[in-house]
Design an enzyme around this catalytic site. Structure first.
Site, PDB file in Angstrom:
ATOM      1  N   GLY A 223       0.855  -1.186   0.000  1.00  0.00           N
ATOM      2  CA  GLY A 223       0.000   0.000   0.000  1.00  0.00           C
ATOM      3  C   GLY A 223       0.888   1.232   0.000  1.00  0.00           C
ATOM      4  O   GLY A 223       0.728   2.122   0.819  1.00  0.00           O
TER       5      GLY A 223
ATOM      6  N   ASP B 258      11.694  -1.104   4.327  1.00  0.00           N
ATOM      7  CA  ASP B 258      12.669  -1.426   5.361  1.00  0.00           C
ATOM      8  C   ASP B 258      13.852  -2.146   4.727  1.00  0.00           C
ATOM      9  O   ASP B 258      13.762  -2.640   3.600  1.00  0.00           O
ATOM     10  CB  ASP B 258      12.004  -2.288   6.448  1.00  0.00           C
ATOM     11  CG  ASP B 258      11.421  -3.567   5.873  1.00  0.00           C
ATOM     12  OD1 ASP B 258      12.202  -4.416   5.391  1.00  0.00           O
ATOM     13  OD2 ASP B 258      10.182  -3.729   5.890  1.00  0.00           O
TER      14      ASP B 258
ATOM     15  N   GLU C  72       1.880  19.395 -22.195  1.00  0.00           N
ATOM     16  CA  GLU C  72       2.240  18.381 -21.199  1.00  0.00           C
ATOM     17  C   GLU C  72       3.146  17.302 -21.814  1.00  0.00           C
ATOM     18  O   GLU C  72       4.071  16.806 -21.159  1.00  0.00           O
ATOM     19  CB  GLU C  72       0.973  17.735 -20.626  1.00  0.00           C
ATOM     20  CG  GLU C  72       0.178  18.662 -19.722  1.00  0.00           C
ATOM     21  CD  GLU C  72      -1.195  18.115 -19.348  1.00  0.00           C
ATOM     22  OE1 GLU C  72      -1.682  18.457 -18.265  1.00  0.00           O
ATOM     23  OE2 GLU C  72      -1.787  17.360 -20.150  1.00  0.00           O
TER      24      GLU C  72
END
Ligand code: DGJ
Length: 728
Positions: A530, A536, A616
């Site tokens: 998520g 980590d 863009e």
């Protein structure tokens, strides 16, 4: 020799280039911690220890009538429970007789060349043979027979010391381990601040610095993952420590599951730091001859502030933790279809995105969630890892080929650890989930968790994932995981062994990741939970990059990426440019700002590029090309935090400097623009004072940029950002 042993004094000294760590086997075989900090030569630091008779701090029997010798006040190397030290202990047991005392005493040591490895667990490794040394100190509780081996891996030149602990039952009766931390450091002196990185889904790793109080400050996760809420990394620093000055100590756990990290200020003013697996509910049975290995903790001291501390962590993680073909880069610029389409896509839509992406210079298309089973929303099909050819309108092989034909690599999203109740896999194997018998599950995103401790579950996943990866030219996998875990129970473990499950889950996951990453070395794996719920060092051993956050808003990302940068290098940070109004918080920011804030990481796009207008398109092409040019500098350069997004001035600034100091990149972004602003100066860092740097047809000496710096032009408008590139 980085590891020294003085036999007479039983004194262990570890030197790295700039730091010294020292402890000794003291009276009665208790291991006493003596020093960790700036390098000190030829000194026995035990003179720092002062023994005092303090009420209610008892004395070991061995000390006889000496009421000044107390484990409650001595600095200890690895404190155990029940021995009269009433501070946070590092290890505890339930003995065969039910008692709770653990009394380990020094019994020997070995020093060997090379870095230890940990069976089944991620750990730092030697980049070159001879780079590291290992010290193993053995303690023994002669009553219950538990042997505790303290491991120290020393990367001297990199100023890094790693810690891990192996517990072995040398007795004949079962010992239950109820706490098995990886690291303990007792500081004899010092008033520290505690820095940690807390957060939530969509807002991970928020920097917080607080003074330590008398008592305990702790962070932890009991969610089965390292979590969005707390990252397993803490920093202790002096009151005046800043980016460029002062003492600081970083501690980071190489583990992706439940963890705990604490700092405790005791009655004497000493500070104890401890870190390891969370122990709430933890209970690991060790029969005769059986061992338990703790995860590894990495520690580093800097006497030159946070920047040097971060540089050391970044370096060792890039060189000694991440692995595989994509460890250093180059890595592809990718476009991921999640925020472009969510579940609403087919093969043709993805091919259109790929065709447009090719024109913009993008290297890879990633098909996110929704391509398998009957998955058209997030309520079903996890576990049914079979391609939904009906939805795609083609096979995976054809889709990958069509994408490849347009000049792009093809990648795929997976969420292997999860299962939907509405799936064939669940209907067939309801006992494969983590759930106690006779209880109803807690649903989260309407999904349950597979029991990764079961071999048959891992075998199923390995077989299915291999079948998918072998079926098409897949060059990237995004490994997602979208819920916290509770209600731990595995049918494969006996009642008294259920407390082992959170750790066995991690061991099972690591085993599967190891097998897959070895089998598919050409595939780039990106971690995700998520966003950054499992960001980590444990995961970085398998995935060289991790999706930093589901929050793609450029302004929110300033804070998320700032916090992430303390331990983790930019190369590990997955960061994408997304559409506006932003899907998470509705904010509208300029495309240029979104590109600049996504640059300090592993760059990509997360929007429907087929819907970009002409201007863009130009902007995206420009920044894609810029990123490709700058990726080596962003990956290999030293990263400096110049202005913090947490300060009230509302301006963030960061900088990369190439290893040879020949070029530097300065980025600034404003989250708050002010009328008639005060002058805000940015001083660059890490340059060669004597070099001349050129930027926009002007020249500056390194000394001028570092000491004179720049006064920022007044920013105007909504969320502006600027980037300046200087070359010598
Ligand atoms: C959570 C991830 O963080 C998102 O990027 C996306 O992959 C979704 N899961 C898909 O379900």
């Amino acid at each position: 020799m980085p590891i020294l042993f003085d036999d007479g004094k039983k004194l262990f000294t570890i030197h790295t280039a700039n730091t010294t760590y020292q402890f000794m086997a003291g009276p009665y075989g208790f291991l006493l911690h003596l020093y960790y900090g700036k390098r000190i030569e030829n000194q026995d630091m035990s003179y720092l220890i002062i023994n005092r008779d303090r009420g209610f701090s008892g004395n070991p029997y061995d000390a006889g009538c000496d009421r000044t010798f107390s484990l409650d006040t001595l600095p200890l190397e690895y404190p155990a429970a029940g021995t009269g030290d009433f501070r946070t202990c590092a290890a505890s047991v339930i003995n065969p007789d039910g008692s709770l005392v653990l009394d380990p005493r020094y019994s020997g040591y070995t020093i060997h060349k090379g870095k230890y490895s940990l069976k089944g667990l991620p750990a730092l490794y030697e980049e070159q043979e001879g780079e590291a040394e290992t010290l193993a100190v053995t303690l023994l509780d002669s009553v219950c027979g538990l042997e505790i081996q303290l491991l120290y891996g020393v990367f001297a030149e990199k100023d890094i010391i790693t810690r891990a602990v192996i517990f072995t039952n040398r007795g004949s009766n079962t010992i239950r381990l109820t706490k098995a931390l990886s690291l303990n450091v007792d500081f004899l002196y010092g008033e520290f601040d505690f820095v940690h990185f807390h957060g939530r889904h969509n807002m991970e790793r928020q920097f917080e610095r607080i003074p330590l109080m008398q008592g305990t400050q702790s962070i932890s996760s009991n969610r089965g993952t390292s979590s969005h809420q707390h990252n397993p990394g803490i920093i202790l620093c002096g009151k005046n420590t800043g980016e460029d000055h002062g003492d600081c100590y970083g501690f980071n756990l190489v583990y992706s599951g439940n963890f705990s990290a604490r700092a405790e200020v005791d009655q004497t003013g000493q500070t104890r730091v401890s870190m390891g697996m969370d122990y709430e509910g933890f209970c690991f049975s060790l029969g005769e001859g059986e061992s338990f290995t703790s995860p590894e903790a990495v520690m580093c001291h800097s006497s030159r502030g946070f920047a040097a501390l971060s540089h050391r962590f970044h370096r060792v993680y890039r060189h000694n933790l991440c692995r595989g073909r994509y460890q250093f880069g180059p890595r592809p610029v990718l476009v991921n279809n999640w925020e472009a389409t969510y579940f609403n896509f087919d093969g043709q839509k993805l091919i259109q995105i790929a065709a447009k992406a090719a024109k913009l210079g993008i290297d890879m298309l990633v098909m996110d969630d929704g391509w398998f089973g009957g998955r058209n929303c997030d309520n079903s099909s996890l576990g049914d890892w079979f391609v939904n050819e009906k939805k795609l309108g083609m096979s995976l092989k054809t889709l990958a080929e069509e994408v490849n034909k347009r000049g792009l690599k093809f990648g795929l999203w997976l969420e292997p650890e999860m299962i939907s109740e509405d799936s064939d896999l669940y209907r067939k194997n309801p006992r494969w989930v983590i759930l106690p018998p006779d209880r109803r599950p807690v649903r989260s995103r309407n999904q349950l968790v597979l029991d990764m401790s079961q071999e048959q579950v891992r075998n199923y996943l390995f077989e299915r994932i291999c079948a998918i990866l072998d079926s098409a030219n897949i060059e990237y996998v995004k490994w997602d995981m979208n819920r916290s875990i509770n209600g731990w129970y595995s049918p494969s473990l006996s009642a008294e062994r259920q407390g082992e499950l959170p750790h066995r889950y991690m061991l099972g996951l690591y085993e599967l990741l190891e097998k897959l990453t070895k089998k598919y070395p050409h595939i780039m794996f990106e971690g995700c939970s998520g966003g950054g719920g499992r960001f980590d060092p444990g995961m970085l051993h398998y995935h060289p990059q991790i999706w930093c956050s589901d929050n793609t808003d450029a302004v929110a990302r300033l804070k998320i990426q700032y916090g992430t940068s303390f331990f983790y290098p930019a190369s590990t940070v997955g960061s994408h440019v997304s559409a506006v109004p932003n899907h998470q918080n509705g904010r509208t920011t300029p495309l240029k700002t979104r590109c600049i804030t996504a640059l300090p990481g592993s760059f990509g796009y997360e929007l429907d590029i087929t819907a970009l207008d002409a201007e863009e398109v130009q902007t995206v092409s420009f920044w894609t090309a810029q990123y490709k040019k700058l990726q080596p500098l962003i990956y290999e350069g030293l990263y400096y935090r110049l202005l913090s997004p947490f300060e009230p001035h509302g301006i963030s600034a960061w900088q990369f400097v190439s290893p040879d100091k020949s070029c530097t990149l300065l980025c600034t972004a404003a989250s708050d623009v002010q009328a008639n602003p005060q002058n805000l100066r940015i001083a660059l860092k890490g340059l060669d004072a004597n070099k001349t740097y050129f930027c926009n047809d002007r020249s500056y000496t390194g000394a001028a940029l570092m000491h004179g710096g720049f006064v920022l032009p007044g920013f105007a408008g909504d969320y502006p950002a600027e980037m300046l590139y200087f070359e010598s």
